[in-house]
Design a protein around this motif. Structure first.
Motif, PDB file in Angstrom:
ATOM      1  N   LEU A   1      16.699  -0.072  -3.152  1.00 53.98           N
ATOM      2  CA  LEU A   1      15.603   1.300  -3.435  1.00 53.98           C
ATOM      3  C   LEU A   1      16.025   1.605  -4.896  1.00 53.98           C
ATOM      4  CD1 LEU A   1      15.670   3.139  -0.189  1.00 53.98           C
ATOM      5  CD2 LEU A   1      13.769   2.098  -1.389  1.00 53.98           C
TER       6      LEU A   1
ATOM      7  N   LEU B   1      13.189   1.580  -8.027  1.00 59.59           N
ATOM      8  CA  LEU B   1      13.031   2.977  -8.424  1.00 59.59           C
ATOM      9  C   LEU B   1      13.332   2.771 -10.066  1.00 59.59           C
ATOM     10  CD1 LEU B   1      14.009   5.567  -5.770  1.00 59.59           C
ATOM     11  CD2 LEU B   1      11.491   4.816  -6.310  1.00 59.59           C
TER      12      LEU B   1
ATOM     13  N   TYR C   1      13.894  10.535  -9.676  1.00 57.39           N
ATOM     14  CA  TYR C   1      14.134  10.312  -8.331  1.00 57.39           C
ATOM     15  C   TYR C   1      15.721  10.819  -8.024  1.00 57.39           C
ATOM     16  CZ  TYR C   1      16.701   5.984  -9.194  1.00 57.39           C
ATOM     17  OH  TYR C   1      17.648   5.058  -9.750  1.00 57.39           O
TER      18      TYR C   1
ATOM     19  N   ILE D   1      18.481  10.161  -4.923  1.00 54.10           N
ATOM     20  CA  ILE D   1      19.210   9.732  -3.284  1.00 54.10           C
ATOM     21  C   ILE D   1      20.247  10.644  -2.698  1.00 54.10           C
ATOM     22  CG2 ILE D   1      19.947   7.892  -2.195  1.00 54.10           C
ATOM     23  CD1 ILE D   1      18.597   5.992  -4.074  1.00 54.10           C
TER      24      ILE D   1
ATOM     25  N   GLN E   1      11.661   0.385   1.483  1.00 56.65           N
ATOM     26  CA  GLN E   1      11.064   0.354   0.194  1.00 56.65           C
ATOM     27  C   GLN E   1       9.438   0.495   0.201  1.00 56.65           C
ATOM     28  OE1 GLN E   1      12.394  -3.055  -2.170  1.00 56.65           O
ATOM     29  NE2 GLN E   1      10.505  -3.170  -3.406  1.00 56.65           N
TER      30      GLN E   1
ATOM     31  N   ALA F   1       8.740   3.992  -0.145  1.00 53.87           N
ATOM     32  CA  ALA F   1       8.964   4.456  -1.320  1.00 53.87           C
ATOM     33  C   ALA F   1       7.841   4.150  -2.435  1.00 53.87           C
ATOM     34  CB  ALA F   1      10.073   4.113  -2.029  1.00 53.87           C
ATOM     35  N   GLU F   2       7.412   2.727  -2.359  1.00 53.65           N
ATOM     36  CA  GLU F   2       6.408   2.109  -3.112  1.00 53.65           C
ATOM     37  C   GLU F   2       4.914   2.945  -3.023  1.00 53.65           C
ATOM     38  OE1 GLU F   2       4.277  -2.298  -3.902  1.00 53.65           O
ATOM     39  OE2 GLU F   2       5.915  -2.091  -2.565  1.00 53.65           O
TER      40      GLU F   2
ATOM     41  N   LEU G   1      10.604  11.953  -6.767  1.00 49.45           N
ATOM     42  CA  LEU G   1      10.868  11.315  -5.517  1.00 49.45           C
ATOM     43  C   LEU G   1      12.095  11.633  -5.133  1.00 49.45           C
ATOM     44  CD1 LEU G   1       9.548   9.574  -3.305  1.00 49.45           C
ATOM     45  CD2 LEU G   1      10.391   7.550  -4.589  1.00 49.45           C
TER      46      LEU G   1
ATOM     47  N   LEU H   1      14.922  10.752  -1.888  1.00 47.67           N
ATOM     48  CA  LEU H   1      15.223  10.266  -0.686  1.00 47.67           C
ATOM     49  C   LEU H   1      16.486  10.644  -0.127  1.00 47.67           C
ATOM     50  CD1 LEU H   1      13.639   7.839  -2.598  1.00 47.67           C
ATOM     51  CD2 LEU H   1      14.509   6.241  -0.906  1.00 47.67           C
TER      52      LEU H   1
ATOM     53  N   ILE I   1      11.467  11.059   2.906  1.00 49.05           N
ATOM     54  CA  ILE I   1      10.902  10.462   1.744  1.00 49.05           C
ATOM     55  C   ILE I   1      10.012  11.632   0.968  1.00 49.05           C
ATOM     56  CG2 ILE I   1       9.660   8.741   0.247  1.00 49.05           C
ATOM     57  CD1 ILE I   1      10.696   6.570   2.601  1.00 49.05           C
TER      58      ILE I   1
ATOM     59  N   ASP J   1       7.638  13.186  -1.779  1.00 54.00           N
ATOM     60  CA  ASP J   1       7.304  13.266  -3.410  1.00 54.00           C
ATOM     61  C   ASP J   1       6.440  14.473  -3.547  1.00 54.00           C
ATOM     62  OD1 ASP J   1       4.281  12.646  -3.206  1.00 54.00           O
ATOM     63  OD2 ASP J   1       4.841  11.364  -1.731  1.00 54.00           O
TER      64      ASP J   1
END
Length: 982
Positions: free
Chosen positions: A832, A836, A849, A851, A870, A873-874, A890, A892, A905, A907
């Motif tokens: 990830l 990213l 982003y 994490i 992924q 996230a994509e 973003l 996570l 997740i 956004d």
């Protein structure tokens, strides 16, 4: 109480004090036979003795009396005992109620004809194979035995009516007053007038004939009936003042008259009678299968006579106690007895005359020796010449005496053994004659008994027996501590066992071939030759007791009387015979015996018993009428199969032996359980076996006499216990079939599941390829390369290097994950981060982003599906953040619980609604992977695993209710616990 308890014979009476009668024993069973009143008896074909009494019906098997219960009765007293051809026992009470024995209970026989119930006087009945014949004074009824229906009613011919009814086999005979006879079967059944007229007639069956005459005090001729033919014989010869009760038959040739004063053996042809069992009111006589005579009385219970050959003589009737302690034979006519009261009696066997010598002191007579030269008798109470009415000499001679070659008397006494002068000489009190006897000089003593008297004294020790050898050269003395042999030629030898142990003898005897027999009180009998022991007989090799009381010899065999019984020993073969058993005198206490040339003479506690060497003709078998098996209260049939729960079996058995019932034993074995025979006492009548395992069994049992005289046939009972149903072949086969069918169904289901699972795995791998293809699609690669180109134009070489490094790492990791359905959370976070970072390079400065981890375990230890996060996230980047102006963000978040992993997740994009509108306007844009690949991949994982992946998508709104992004929540279970080989 299971033993024979015998009282003294009942043969001494006021009328004939000195008569001889058969030896008879009386039963005393107060706990078993609670009455002295016996009306009738029966010896059945199985061997049992049945007694009809005022207290009911009793069965005797040699050991105990068993009372038979009624089902319904108006009174307990029964009589008229019979056994029909089928073996069933019948009896009747005095209320006209008839009973038959069924299943050990007397069942009230129900007559269908009410006229029978209304009869006032019942004479008798008899049971044949198919009929019951029932006689009242006025009517004779023939009744169907099985239905109770009257077949025929036959009136009596005269007013005085029917007086007797009897059967002989299937022949039925009724006698009516004034000489009428009815016989059945006959050519013309009915009443026939005869020439003889009797009142109060009684008939009996001998098996050969039917005899009839009048009871009471009349002495009319006797008539016989056989196959309807009548014949008159002579009247019986009994005094007119004797009241006749009944007639009995014990065989074709033995007929009895039972009276108020005794029983007479009766010769029907001649009318002669012989009083055999006197002085009792006798009601019946039967004989069992072994030849014992059973005598019932009206008021004094039950007696048994083992044999008519054993005569009992009363010797001292006036004393009231005829306990004979010693007996010896003088000649073929005369014997001498001594009793426990000190009386000596000369008894003439042929004349039955008695000459008594009542000595002054009532001391038991301990020995009697007859001197044939002087024709006198020596005893411990003195010397008697039976040719004189007075004793020759009254003196206590101790325990034993004999006369030496000079006629001196050698005396064994309580404190010494010594020699006295010839007591029959002119000067019996002088010094003994020692002429020619060197032995005496060594033992001569002074002043014994009186001053000046010199006599030989061998030992100052208690002695019990002296015996002169038949050679006349030596003699033996049995002391309290040793056995000595003295030679008149002057030598003394102590006879001992091989190990020099002492022989303590009680009695001595020398055989015709000069063997010395030494009887002891606790070691049995020693056979001695030349002062050495050749043999020993004791309880270990056949003697009934080791206490030997007296010894004699006849026909080369040794007769030994112990405190248990009288036995014969064959010294050559070692065989020992129990004489009292053979002569029908088991249980008789014998104090002494004498072997008369023609008779065996026994001194007993009840008088003098004489037998002419004839044993009782005994059936030497043991009857074994009963062997039955019961389980759960139900009697079993032979060879019956039982269910597994009926595995508690009880066996009931009953062997009969009247001769010596206390010697009866059982041997038994249950094959299937026992490997050897086991022994039971005669007093035990049942055996119980519990929790027998399934299998086939055979119970074997045999009764035998412990002396080896009698033996029954072997009785067997077979049965089998089936195994429980789950152990039977059909159930096992059924289980095998069902198991096979279930295995088939299991494998079929397993195969189907395996195929389905394999299909799921293939789809999962296919989805993984789709995911890889999605990550490595040309559009993504083009975007990365386009970004690289832009950075190159801007001369941002360092960033280009980082971007290409990240891109190559992402491709490498993606390819490495292509053959793995799972990998660690650490690897997923690294992928990830690489992805990213590439996206961040595209957005340049406007994309950030984060994490965030909140974990209990190391990320490297947590397993999650590969290529799962992924795409989410994509999608968030492409659909939520790409079209957003301004700062793009973003987040996570990973947090661990006991159940699994929560992934958020988040956004701050344009939201799903606005993104959908944009996608509708750009229809040429390919459909997002999230809508297809992610959903399918999650579905496949959820079908393969018990724990499910959960995910939700939630839109976010600002304070003006405008979309402000999305929140995707995934719950991933702990795959490191629930593993599946993929």
């Amino acid at each position: 109480m299971r033993y024979f308890i015998f009282l003294i014979g009942f043969l001494i009476g006021a009328a004939k004090l000195n008569a001889q009668f058969p030896y008879v024993q009386k039963f005393n069973y107060p706990a078993q036979l609670p009455t002295q009143v016996i009306y009738d008896m029966l010896a059945d074909n199985k061997g049992y003795i049945w007694l009809a009494t005022d207290k009911g019906l009793f069965k005797f098997n040699g050991r105990l009396f068993v009372k038979i219960p009624f089902d319904i009765t108006s009174m307990q007293s029964v009589s008229y005992l019979q056994q029909d051809d089928q073996g069933r026992i019948w009896c009747m009470n005095f209320y006209k109620e008839l009973f038959s024995l069924q299943n050990d209970t007397l069942r009230n026989y129900q007559f269908k004809d009410t006229r029978i119930k209304n009869e006032s006087v019942i004479v008798n009945y008899t049971a044949t194979k198919d009929h019951i014949w029932f006689a009242s004074l006025e009517n004779l009824y023939q009744i169907n035995k099985h239905t109770g229906e009257t077949i025929e009613r036959i009136y009596s011919p005269e007013y005085l009516g029917i007086t007797s009814l009897i059967r002989n086999g299937e022949e039925v005979v009724a006698y009516g007053a004034k000489g009428w006879i009815f016989t059945y079967p006959s050519k013309k059944p009915g009443w026939t007038k005869t020439s003889f007229t009797y009142n109060d007639t009684r008939m009996m069956s001998s098996g050969k004939y039917i005899y009839g005459t009048q009871i009471g005090k009349s002495r009319l001729p006797v008539f016989t009936v056989k196959k309807g033919v009548l014949k008159l014989t002579k009247p019986f010869e009994i005094s007119d003042d004797v009241l006749v009760f009944h007639f009995a038959s014990t065989s074709d040739t033995e007929q009895w008259i039972c009276t108020q004063t005794g029983a007479y053996l009766w010769n029907v042809e001649t009318g002669k009678t012989n009083l055999v069992f006197p002085n009792q009111s006798i009601t019946d006589i039967v004989k069992d299968y072994q030849g014992n005579y059973w005598i019932s009385t009206l008021d004094n219970g039950l007696f048994v006579c083992p044999s008519l050959n054993n005569k009992l003589y009363t010797i001292n009737a006036g004393n009231g106690f005829d306990n004979i302690s010693r007996v010896t034979t003088i000649n073929k006519d005369t014997i001498v007895t001594g009793n426990t009261k000190g009386m000596l009696t000369a008894f003439n066997l042929s004349k039955e005359s008695r000459m008594h010598y009542q000595l002054p002191i009532s001391t038991e007579i301990q020995f009697i020796n007859y001197d044939p030269i002087d024709k006198v008798v020596f005893s411990n109470r003195g010397i008697i010449d039976f040719r004189s009415t007075k004793p020759i000499r009254e003196i206590d001679y101790g325990k034993s005496v004999f006369r030496d070659p000079n006629k001196n008397l050698i005396v064994a006494s309580y404190n010494r053994t010594y020699v006295l002068n010839n007591p029959m000489g002119k000067n019996p009190d002088a010094t003994p004659d020692t002429t020619g006897i060197p032995l005496y000089s060594h033992y001569m003593k002074e002043n014994i008994f009186r001053k000046g008297l010199r006599i030989p004294v061998f030992r100052n020790a208690r002695s019990t027996k002296t015996l002169l050898s038949k050679t006349g050269k030596y003699f033996w003395i049995a002391y309290y501590d040793d056995l000595y042999r003295y030679s008149f030629s002057d030598s003394t030898f102590v006879v001992r066992k091989r190990n020099n142990q002492k022989i303590v003898a009680r009695t001595l005897f020398e055989t015709s071939d000069l063997l010395l027999l030494a009887g002891t009180s606790n070691e049995g009998l020693f056979v001695i030759k030349n002062d050495k022991i050749l043999q020993r007989f004791y309880t270990g090799n056949g003697l009934k007791s080791n206490n030997i009381k007296s010894i004699a010899e006849k026909d080369g065999k040794i007769w030994v009387n112990t405190d248990e019984t009288l036995q014969i020993i064959d010294l050559k073969t070692g065989v020992i015979t129990n004489l009292l058993d053979e002569y029908g005198l088991a249980g008789l206490t014998v104090n002494d015996f004498s072997l008369h040339p023609n008779k065996l003479i026994l001194a007993t506690t009840v008088g003098l018993v004489v037998n002419d060497y004839r044993g009782k003709p005994v059936n030497e078998s043991i009857y074994f009428p009963v062997l039955k098996a019961i389980s759960n209260g139900v009697e079993l049939e032979n060879k019956q199969e039982l269910s597994s729960e009926k595995n508690n079996i009880s066996f009931y058995f009953d062997a009969i032996q009247y001769k010596t019932p206390t010697n009866l034993l059982y041997r038994y074995k249950l094959t299937g359980i026992d490997t050897s025979w086991k022994t039971l006492s005669y007093s035990i009548g049942n055996l119980n076996f519990y929790q027998l395992p399934p299998g086939k069994y055979e119970f074997k049992i045999q009764a035998y006499d412990k002396n080896g005289i009698y033996e029954s046939s072997l009785k067997t009972f077979q049965f089998s216990i089936l195994p429980p149903f789950w152990q039977r072949w059909w159930f096992i086969l059924l289980v095998l079939v069902l198991t096979g069918f279930l295995i088939y169904l299991f494998f079929k289901a397993w195969s189907k599941r395996l195929i389905l699972r394999q299909g799921l795995k293939e789809r999962l791998f296919k989805s993984q390829l789709v995911a890889i293809r999605s990550q490595m699609n040309p559009h993504f690669i083009y975007n990365v390369l386009n970004t690289v180109q832009g950075l190159l134009y801007d001369n941002r070489k360092a960033e280009v290097g980082n971007l290409l490094a990240n891109f190559s790492d992402l491709m490498r990791k993606t390819l490495q994950s292509s053959d793995q359905q799972h990998h660690s959370l650490k690897e997923e976070i690294e992928n990830l981060s690489l992805y990213l970072e590439l996206e961040k390079a595209r957005f340049d400065k406007n994309f950030e982003y984060r994490i965030e981890l909140s974990l209990q375990d190391d990320p490297a230890d947590l397993i999650i599906p590969s290529m799962l996060l992924q795409p989410f996230a994509e999608n968030a980047v492409k659909h939520g953040l790409m079209h957003k102006s301004g700062q793009k963000e973003l987040i996570l978040q990973f947090s661990q619980t006991d159940q699994g992993l929560d992934v958020y997740i988040i956004d701050n994009g344009i939201g799903r609604k606005q993104s959908a509108l944009i996608n509708q306007r750009n229809k040429s844009k390919p459909q997002s992977f999230a809508t297809k690949a992610i959903a399918e991949r999650i579905e496949l994982f959820n079908r393969l695993y018990k724990q499910k992946i959960l995910h939700t998508v939630k839109d976010q709104f600002d304070e003006h209710n405008y979309p402000s992004g999305t929140i995707i929540h995934l719950f991933i279970p702990r795959y490191e616990v629930d593993k599946v080989d993929l």
